[in-house]
Design a protein around this motif. Sequence first.
Motif, mmCIF file in Angstrom:
data_model
loop_
_atom_site.group_PDB
_atom_site.id
_atom_site.type_symbol
_atom_site.label_atom_id
_atom_site.label_comp_id
_atom_site.label_asym_id
_atom_site.label_seq_id
_atom_site.Cartn_x
_atom_site.Cartn_y
_atom_site.Cartn_z
ATOM 1 N N ASN A 154 9.704 6.627 27.409
ATOM 2 C CA ASN A 154 9.412 7.001 28.805
ATOM 3 C C ASN A 154 10.399 6.315 29.755
ATOM 4 O O ASN A 154 10.169 6.235 30.951
ATOM 5 C CB ASN A 154 7.958 6.689 29.163
ATOM 6 N N PHE A 155 11.479 5.798 29.197
ATOM 7 C CA PHE A 155 12.609 5.231 29.953
ATOM 8 C C PHE A 155 12.244 3.987 30.758
ATOM 9 O O PHE A 155 12.959 3.630 31.691
ATOM 10 C CB PHE A 155 13.230 6.267 30.900
ATOM 11 N N GLU A 215 12.251 10.674 18.260
ATOM 12 C CA GLU A 215 12.231 10.177 19.636
ATOM 13 C C GLU A 215 11.547 11.243 20.501
ATOM 14 O O GLU A 215 11.966 12.401 20.497
ATOM 15 C CB GLU A 215 13.662 9.951 20.147
ATOM 16 N N VAL A 216 10.507 10.824 21.207
ATOM 17 C CA VAL A 216 9.803 11.750 22.099
ATOM 18 C C VAL A 216 10.032 11.273 23.532
ATOM 19 O O VAL A 216 9.466 10.254 23.952
ATOM 20 C CB VAL A 216 8.284 11.770 21.794
ATOM 21 N N MET A 217 10.892 11.980 24.249
ATOM 22 C CA MET A 217 11.091 11.600 25.655
ATOM 23 C C MET A 217 9.835 12.022 26.410
ATOM 24 O O MET A 217 9.418 13.186 26.345
ATOM 25 C CB MET A 217 12.340 12.275 26.199
ATOM 26 N N SER A 218 9.233 11.053 27.073
ATOM 27 C CA SER A 218 7.859 11.250 27.544
ATOM 28 C C SER A 218 7.740 10.963 29.040
ATOM 29 O O SER A 218 8.411 10.077 29.575
ATOM 30 C CB SER A 218 6.957 10.302 26.746
ATOM 31 N N TYR A 239 8.486 5.874 36.258
ATOM 32 C CA TYR A 239 9.829 6.484 36.229
ATOM 33 C C TYR A 239 9.905 7.696 37.165
ATOM 34 O O TYR A 239 10.856 7.858 37.917
ATOM 35 C CB TYR A 239 10.228 6.868 34.793
ATOM 36 N N GLY A 240 8.852 8.536 37.110
ATOM 37 C CA GLY A 240 8.862 9.743 37.947
ATOM 38 C C GLY A 240 8.832 9.409 39.426
ATOM 39 O O GLY A 240 9.552 9.992 40.237
ATOM 40 N N ARG A 241 8.001 8.450 39.777
ATOM 41 C CA ARG A 241 7.835 8.091 41.196
ATOM 42 C C ARG A 241 9.074 7.374 41.731
ATOM 43 O O ARG A 241 9.631 7.743 42.761
ATOM 44 C CB ARG A 241 6.596 7.193 41.333
ATOM 45 N N GLN A 300 0.866 -1.195 0.000
ATOM 46 C CA GLN A 300 0.000 0.000 0.000
ATOM 47 C C GLN A 300 0.897 1.239 0.000
ATOM 48 O O GLN A 300 0.934 1.986 0.987
ATOM 49 C CB GLN A 300 -0.876 0.032 1.265
ATOM 50 N N PRO A 301 1.633 1.459 -1.083
ATOM 51 C CA PRO A 301 2.639 2.524 -1.043
ATOM 52 C C PRO A 301 2.081 3.930 -0.860
ATOM 53 O O PRO A 301 2.825 4.833 -0.470
ATOM 54 C CB PRO A 301 3.343 2.391 -2.405
ATOM 55 N N ASP A 302 0.795 4.121 -1.103
ATOM 56 C CA ASP A 302 0.227 5.476 -0.960
ATOM 57 C C ASP A 302 -0.210 5.800 0.466
ATOM 58 O O ASP A 302 -0.592 6.930 0.765
ATOM 59 C CB ASP A 302 -0.980 5.655 -1.900
ATOM 60 N N LEU A 303 -0.152 4.786 1.328
ATOM 61 C CA LEU A 303 -0.570 5.001 2.714
ATOM 62 C C LEU A 303 0.551 5.665 3.508
ATOM 63 O O LEU A 303 1.712 5.263 3.402
ATOM 64 C CB LEU A 303 -0.890 3.637 3.326
ATOM 65 N N LYS A 304 0.214 6.680 4.289
ATOM 66 C CA LYS A 304 1.190 7.311 5.190
ATOM 67 C C LYS A 304 1.195 6.500 6.476
ATOM 68 O O LYS A 304 0.205 6.477 7.214
ATOM 69 C CB LYS A 304 0.740 8.748 5.459
ATOM 70 N N ILE A 305 2.290 5.808 6.731
ATOM 71 C CA ILE A 305 2.337 4.918 7.901
ATOM 72 C C ILE A 305 3.069 5.605 9.046
ATOM 73 O O ILE A 305 4.230 6.005 8.907
ATOM 74 C CB ILE A 305 3.055 3.593 7.565
ATOM 75 N N ILE A 306 2.369 5.734 10.154
ATOM 76 C CA ILE A 306 2.986 6.297 11.366
ATOM 77 C C ILE A 306 3.016 5.188 12.406
ATOM 78 O O ILE A 306 1.962 4.654 12.783
ATOM 79 C CB ILE A 306 2.164 7.493 11.903
ATOM 80 N N ALA A 307 4.211 4.816 12.832
ATOM 81 C CA ALA A 307 4.331 3.779 13.868
ATOM 82 C C ALA A 307 4.591 4.474 15.201
ATOM 83 O O ALA A 307 5.587 5.179 15.357
ATOM 84 C CB ALA A 307 5.458 2.818 13.513
ATOM 85 N N PHE A 308 3.693 4.293 16.131
ATOM 86 C CA PHE A 308 3.733 4.949 17.444
ATOM 87 C C PHE A 308 4.178 3.878 18.435
ATOM 88 O O PHE A 308 3.378 3.031 18.839
ATOM 89 C CB PHE A 308 2.318 5.469 17.735
ATOM 90 N N LEU A 309 5.459 3.883 18.792
ATOM 91 C CA LEU A 309 6.035 2.730 19.500
ATOM 92 C C LEU A 309 6.710 3.121 20.812
ATOM 93 O O LEU A 309 7.313 4.198 20.905
ATOM 94 C CB LEU A 309 7.091 2.058 18.610
ATOM 95 N N GLY A 310 6.670 2.243 21.782
ATOM 96 C CA GLY A 310 7.376 2.474 23.047
ATOM 97 C C GLY A 310 8.871 2.240 22.907
ATOM 98 O O GLY A 310 9.350 1.723 21.893
ATOM 99 N N ASP A 311 9.619 2.624 23.940
ATOM 100 C CA ASP A 311 11.069 2.398 23.914
ATOM 101 C C ASP A 311 11.376 0.903 23.970
ATOM 102 O O ASP A 311 12.386 0.452 23.405
ATOM 103 C CB ASP A 311 11.786 3.147 25.046
ATOM 104 N N GLY A 312 10.504 0.120 24.589
ATOM 105 C CA GLY A 312 10.682 -1.330 24.564
ATOM 106 C C GLY A 312 10.472 -1.857 23.151
ATOM 107 O O GLY A 312 11.280 -2.629 22.624
ATOM 108 N N ASP A 313 9.402 -1.408 22.546
ATOM 109 C CA ASP A 313 9.080 -1.815 21.174
ATOM 110 C C ASP A 313 10.185 -1.437 20.197
ATOM 111 O O ASP A 313 10.471 -2.174 19.254
ATOM 112 C CB ASP A 313 7.801 -1.096 20.730
#
Length: 269
Positions: free
Chosen positions: A125-126, A199-202, A208-210, A86-99
Amino acid sequence: MDIPVRYGDYIDWDQLPHLWCPGCGNGIALKGVALALAELNIPLHKLLLATGIGCSGRAGNYVSFHSFDGTHGRTLAFCTGINVTQPDLKIIAFLGDGDCGAIGGNHLLHAARRNLNITVIEINNFNYAMTGGQFSPTTPLSSITSTSRKGKAEYAMDTASLVAEAGANYVASTTVYHTSQLNNFIKEALLTRGFSFVEVMSSCPTYYGRYNHIGDGPEMMKWFKEKTLPRDKYEKLSLEEKQNYIERGKLVQRNREDFLTTYKKRRKK
Ligand SMILES: Cc1ncc(C[n+]2csc(CCOP(=O)(O)OP(=O)(O)O)c2C)c(N)n1
Ligand code: SF4
Ligand SMILES: [Mg+2]
């Protein structure tokens, strides 16, 4: 088909309220995606949000366009197949740091090396938040997590640098505190043909905060403000000083031919 013009058009409001904790950064990152999509005016039917497994993996439930949950770490393998069929599809992969960096690390490196037309938003999110705050490869040295009660003994993986070295066309890194930089990076990534990575540090105040006595959402925002430095400033620090900061900024923006274009040329030959 209606062309969306507001960021809210990319959100499935019927699914709200979301289940993320108060102060969690996932919502800020997802809003950054929606804002960028609205600014670029990308039609809903041209979009796919692919997620992994984890707190970040819930994002697909909150968008008004196509989405799917991959198995943990394997989302980019699914995205590879989707990109070539599906080359016309804009693919956004929203993944964790583990993923991205742990179970899915190999997929990430090879998706970047192939320069597939995929935009990865890494929610770093570390920690492995969904499973109880275990350390991940990106968890900074000495951090307290549920599996490093006396402080993590390993150095952190710099996923953005690895992806840049692997061959991505666009790589940038920022935090959920620096929202205008975040929105801009996501927009630039979406405009890139070939592999792009932000990379979005989240904030994860619940684990992590606690565990690291940083505090709740607002304190985590302050922590991102004080703890991160633009790349040019960070590079001037000594090795020892660098241990106290995390860098953010753009690493790569280039225009290497993407996999599908090259592949199609080879086939014609
Ligand atoms: C193959 C496989 N291994 C392990 C798990 C258990 N598991 C679910 S989510 C997760 C960690 C998620 O961490 P991350 O990717 O950083 O996402 P976050 O929850 O922090 O957003 C793990 C280990 C799983 N679902 N599948
Ligand atoms: S555990 Fe952390 S990452 Fe998961 S929803 Fe709560 S704050 Fe967000
Ligand atoms: Mg995580």
